[in-house]
Design an enzyme around this catalytic site. Structure first.
Site: not given
Ligand SMILES: *[C@@H]1O[C@H](CO)[C@@H](O)[C@H](O)[C@H]1NC(C)=O
Ligand SMILES: *[C@@H]1O[C@H](CO)[C@@H](O)[C@H](O)[C@H]1NC(C)=O
Length: 488
Positions: A110, A174, A256
């Site tokens: 990539c 890397e 997440a």
């Molecule tokens: C849940 O995940 C989303 C995507 O990463 C993020 O924008 C959001 O802040 C997260 N919420 C919490 C409470 O961690």
């Protein structure tokens, strides 16, 4: 006679012959080796200079690379050129259809796209490879050329070895690029590969050099990204902050998104097996769980966040929200005091209020702490780069010497032929005056002449052979007596 005198004598004796031999040769490979040959006979103690040996790489098939990389081309050009790994050999086969390209290997990742190839005629080969790339990408050659770089001979070798050593990567040292170069080498020696003798040997050398760089220098040690610094710092400080080995710590990540994915990659590479993820909804954490089949995930919704923090030893925060998710007040309200807890905030803007570290038992690290780790490690890698460079040079030189020796095979034959020619002429001349000799005596003269010629040639020949690496390889490549023929 002292050894010095013998050598001087041989030198003087050989001089006219060698000069003649070189002058009659049209091959450029012979002229580049002349200096080294003379210096062996005339000045036995002087070693060939690095430049000379590298120059020999130009003998026989010369190596080239045409490519583009993060440093040279925009993403859309890169995308148009990129070739999936399963098609590398197909592409190499198509490239070697050019009568000027003898061997080829494709390296497409990539971050970079490169075609390594060998050729006896540089210009038409370059233009054929460029035309192939243009046809494949649909980008007209004049436009494509703006994004391409081209290196030949020692520059090509040096480039490949630097790439393999990770010195040409955005993150210095890397390791991924090394495994990609290894793949490129493995493909090149497969049945449908087109690496031939020279290009595949060059790739093999690059892999070996890349391995040495990583095992003999600290160039790939130490985190140089925020997410890996988070993993590194929490591992190092675990014992001190929590009186717990990192492997036994219970981990929790809030958020997440992309940062979480990167973080989990680094945690997983440190042997992490279990992790709790806190988020607003299920889909994103589930996607993550699918990407890391070896890690056991517990997915927790936002409202139970402090419950899961209460069951964790290390909390990483990577949520993209305007307001802090952890603060002194929230920690106190949820009874999270007087118990060891490490909070590593990789969120931007910060997810954790500064006052959180006032809570007894809590240790906090934020992005600034992590940036300091990254800066330190980057500086260290820069220092290691110098050492890596020396090491790569050494390895590149080894290959260049081997490659240079390919050009010396025709020379060995030519030397032998010429010597034999001279010998027969001289013996014939002398035999007129030796008519009174018996057959046995004539044979002795014949043997004497052979003996002298062989003795004279021994030094230069064995010098040429010594720098040839495995002579057998070289012999069957060219077939002794033939000048370098291009195609297999
Ligand atoms: C849940 O995940 C989303 C995507 O990463 C993020 O924008 C959001 O802040 C997260 N919420 C919490 C409470 O961690
Ligand atoms: C190689 O050439 C064949 C025949 O022209 C073509 O079908 C194929 O797509 C080419 N492959 C690559 C990777 O260039």
């Amino acid at each position: 006679m002292s050894s010095f005198h013998i050598k001087t004598f041989l030198f003087l004796l050989l001089f006219p012959f060698l000069t003649y031999s070189f002058q009659t040769s049209r091959s450029p490979s012979l002229s580049t080796t002349r200096t080294s040959l003379f210096s062996t006979v005339g000045e036995p103690k002087k070693k060939k200079s690095k430049e000379q040996r590298l120059a020999e790489a130009k003998n026989g098939l010369s190596v080239h690379v045409i490519g583009l990389s993060i440093h040279h081309a925009s993403v859309d050009v890169r995308e148009k050129l990129s070739i999936p790994e399963v098609m590398w050999n197909d592409a190499s086969t198509n490239i070697t259809k050019s009568p000027y390209v003898s061997e080829a290997a494709v390296l497409s990742t990539c971050n970079r796209f490169e075609v390594y190839f060998s050729s006896t005629e540089e210009r038409p080969a370059m233009s054929d490879v460029t035309n192939y790339l243009s046809k494949r990408s649909g980008i007209p050659p004049p436009i494509l050329r703006r994004s391409l770089f081209h290196l030949s001979s020692t520059d090509c070798i040096t480039h490949l070895f630097r790439v393999s050593g990770g010195l040409d990567s955005l993150i210095i040292g890397e390791g991924q690029i090394l495994s990609q170069v290894r793949q490129c080498h493995l493909h090149s020696i497969q049945e449908d590969g087109r690496g031939g003798k020279v290009v595949s040997r060059m790739l093999e050398g690059a892999v070996k050099a890349g391995k040495r760089v990583r095992s003999e220098t600290d160039i790939s040690k130490g985190s140089v990204s925020i997410s890996s610094a988070a993993a590194e710092l929490s591992e190092i400080r675990s014992m001190q902050a929590l009186q717990l080995p990192f492997s036994e710590a219970r981990l929790c990540v809030i958020g997440a998104g992309k940062m979480t994915r990167l973080l989990i990659t680094h945690l997983a590479s440190r042997g992490l097996q279990r992790i709790s993820i806190v988020n607003r909804s299920y889909p994103r954490p589930r996607e993550l769980a699918e990407q890391f089949p070896d890690v056991e995930f517990e997915i927790v919704l936002e409202e139970d966040m402090f419950d899961v923090i209460g069951r964790s030893d290390i909390v990483y925060t990577a949520a993209s929200c305007e307001e802090a998710v952890i603060s002194k007040r929230l920690l106190e309200e949820n009874g999270l005091i007087n118990r060891p807890l490490m909070i590593v905030d990789i969120g931007v803007p910060r997810n954790v209020e500064k006052d959180s570290e006032e809570v007894p038992g809590v240790t906090c690290y934020n992005v600034d702490d992590l940036s300091a780790v990254v800066a330190r490690n980057t500086a260290m890698r820069q220092k290691e780069m110098m050492e890596a460079k020396t090491l790569l040079e050494e390895e590149a030189e080894g290959f260049a010497t081997w490659q240079g020796s390919l050009g010396s095979i025709p020379m060995i034959n030519q030397l032998q032929q010429k010597a034999e020619e001279y010998r027969t002429v001289e013996v014939k001349k002398a035999s007129k005056k030796l008519s009174s000799l018996s057959d046995r005596e004539l044979e002795a003269v014949e043997r004497l002449s052979r003996g002298i010629v062989n003795k004279l040639l021994h030094g230069p020949m064995s010098h040429i052979r010594q720098s040839s690496g495995k002579l057998e390889d070289v012999k069957d490549m060219y077939g002794l007596g033939e000048e370098g023929k291009g195609k297999k």
